[in-house]
Design an enzyme around this catalytic site. Sequence first.
Site, PDB file in Angstrom:
ATOM      1  CG  ASN A  72      35.815  59.711  67.643  1.00 16.51           C
ATOM      2  OD1 ASN A  72      37.006  59.796  67.939  1.00 16.51           O
ATOM      3  ND2 ASN A  72      35.175  60.675  66.986  1.00 16.51           N
ATOM      4  CD  GLU A 173      40.752  61.560  66.734  1.00 15.14           C
ATOM      5  OE1 GLU A 173      39.666  61.984  67.154  1.00 15.14           O
ATOM      6  OE2 GLU A 173      41.154  61.769  65.568  1.00 15.14           O
ATOM      7  CD  GLU A 292      41.031  58.587  62.688  1.00 16.24           C
ATOM      8  OE1 GLU A 292      40.398  59.646  62.449  1.00 16.24           O
ATOM      9  OE2 GLU A 292      40.808  57.863  63.675  1.00 16.24           O
ATOM     10  CD  GLN A 352      36.253  55.789  59.088  1.00 16.06           C
ATOM     11  OE1 GLN A 352      35.530  54.813  58.913  1.00 16.06           O
ATOM     12  NE2 GLN A 352      36.197  56.489  60.224  1.00 16.06           N
TER      13      GLN A 352
HETATM   14  O1  AHR Z   1      37.423  59.081  60.914  1.00 19.38           O
HETATM   15  C1  AHR Z   1      36.365  59.703  61.567  1.00 19.38           C
HETATM   16  C2  AHR Z   1      36.702  60.073  62.995  1.00 19.38           C
HETATM   17  O2  AHR Z   1      37.678  61.078  62.994  1.00 19.38           O
HETATM   18  C3  AHR Z   1      37.295  58.991  63.849  1.00 19.38           C
HETATM   19  O3  AHR Z   1      36.342  58.191  64.464  1.00 19.38           O
HETATM   20  C4  AHR Z   1      38.051  59.763  64.880  1.00 19.38           C
HETATM   21  O4  AHR Z   1      39.164  59.063  65.371  1.00 19.38           O
HETATM   22  C5  AHR Z   1      38.413  61.065  64.190  1.00 19.38           C
HETATM   23  O5  AHR Z   1      38.075  62.162  64.952  1.00 19.38           O
END
Ligand code: AHR
Length: 503
Positions: A72, A173, A292, A352
């Site tokens: 984000n 996203e 992700e 992550q």
């Molecule tokens: O990984 C955390 C968040 O999850 C990222 O910034 C976003 O792309 C997703 O909603």
Amino acid sequence: MKKASVILDKDYVIGQVDPRLYGSFIEHLGRAVYGGIYEPDHPAADEEGFRQDVTELVRKLQVPVVRYPGGNFVSGFNWEDSIGPKEKRPHRLDLAWFTTETNEVGLHEFCHWAKKANTDVMYAVNLGTRGVDAARNVVEYANHPSGSYWSDLRIANGEKDPLNIKLWCLGNEMDGPWQIAHKTAYEYGRIANESAKAMKWVDPSIEVVASGSSSHTMPTFGTWEYEMLRECYENVDYVSLHRYYGNPTNDTPGFLARSMDLDSFIHDVLSVCDAVGGIKHSFKKINLSFDEWNVWYHSHEQDNEVWKQGKWKSALPLLEDVYNFEDALLVGSMLITFLHHADRVKIACLAQLVNVIAPIMTKNGGSAWAQTIYYPLMHASQYGRGISIQPIVSSPYYDCQDFEKVPVIDAAAVRCDDGSVSVFAVNRDMSDNVALSLDLRAFTGFSKMEHTVFHHDDVKAANTEADPLQVVPNAPVTVPLNDTQTEIILPALSWNVIRLIPS
Ligand code: AHR
């Protein structure tokens, strides 16, 4: 004891495993960068301020690619803020996470870190507040050798050789209303197409990923992919998928079955990609980048508390999920699902990597340790490179609230580049060990078989700073190999790695 069987055959080929299936993700969010990979005052920091204890844990995972700088975050990010002398870089409000970004770590620093961690960078461009111009400029800055405004600026900033970033995300996203400058599928498809075109005109060797749905449950899921791909099909290489699961109702059997949703999500996205290819009369196939994926729910309440104490600070402890053993089992099943789709899922990034919903945790000024979910990724990354083959699994089933006929044994197999064969298997049974009979068919000539079990009696057990080795896999044990048929016990609730090693 329950019984199950797996038949393996050389000819049941799914596809080549792209090593980028074992990728990860670092966003300028929380303590992922500041206090995670980078902490200049830490005793383990190197000359550039990167924590070597963290880099070492990343290296052990053998992560081939790391997506960066968001997430984000990227939808409000000016990449130009992150280059040039550090003292001149602006501090900016980050509207994605209500913090302040200092830009102390920027493009050059992250690429240096990636080299140290033995990984490549997958760079996301901002298609929220920015667009085609910023996207083509950052490609020129990073990849053009010299003799143009942006490439010469890179050289003036100390980097003679191109940064050579080969994989690029077209925004993040963009289907989500929470995204800064969220777009409709048509608006996004147009800007993705024009950005991809210009970026590839600057460097034709790059690959680009179009933003797919943020989740299988988005109201626009399916039509988003269909409408945006109609605008950009010819110029993009992959469509992204994002998916996180949680277990807020403490329903372990239901939670462990979530990989079935993942499987149908992948099927559904592929169907839409191929439908658009069909209506365009195209021979081109769009593959998937699951850029992700993870378990994410433990930290939600804590995050609200952190923000209540004040927004706009830097490196707030956000999204710091402490993962337990059942989370590692689902992560294992998610990896198994990606291997089942190795022919079309070419990239996947565990989201992550450090501190933020991450396999690696750190304490500021203190130690770094591996969370439970570190281990299945490490095993798959180490032993899952080669050709994915389809194991024929016969297993008992169970039913749960959202799924019927969930196989107790979830398994994938890889014929590895070094001649060995790996079988990854999760036993989802809450109480029973399963005797797994392995039928190796045409696979012969193995001198030994090793079995690594990852199990803990308490599904809620976790690794912490005080007890970082509470939940770790056992050392591999050698199992007798009877010709091409053999039996192995998979303990109730366990992740297993079975390795057939050639003579
Ligand atoms: O990984 C955390 C968040 O999850 C990222 O910034 C976003 O792309 C997703 O909603």
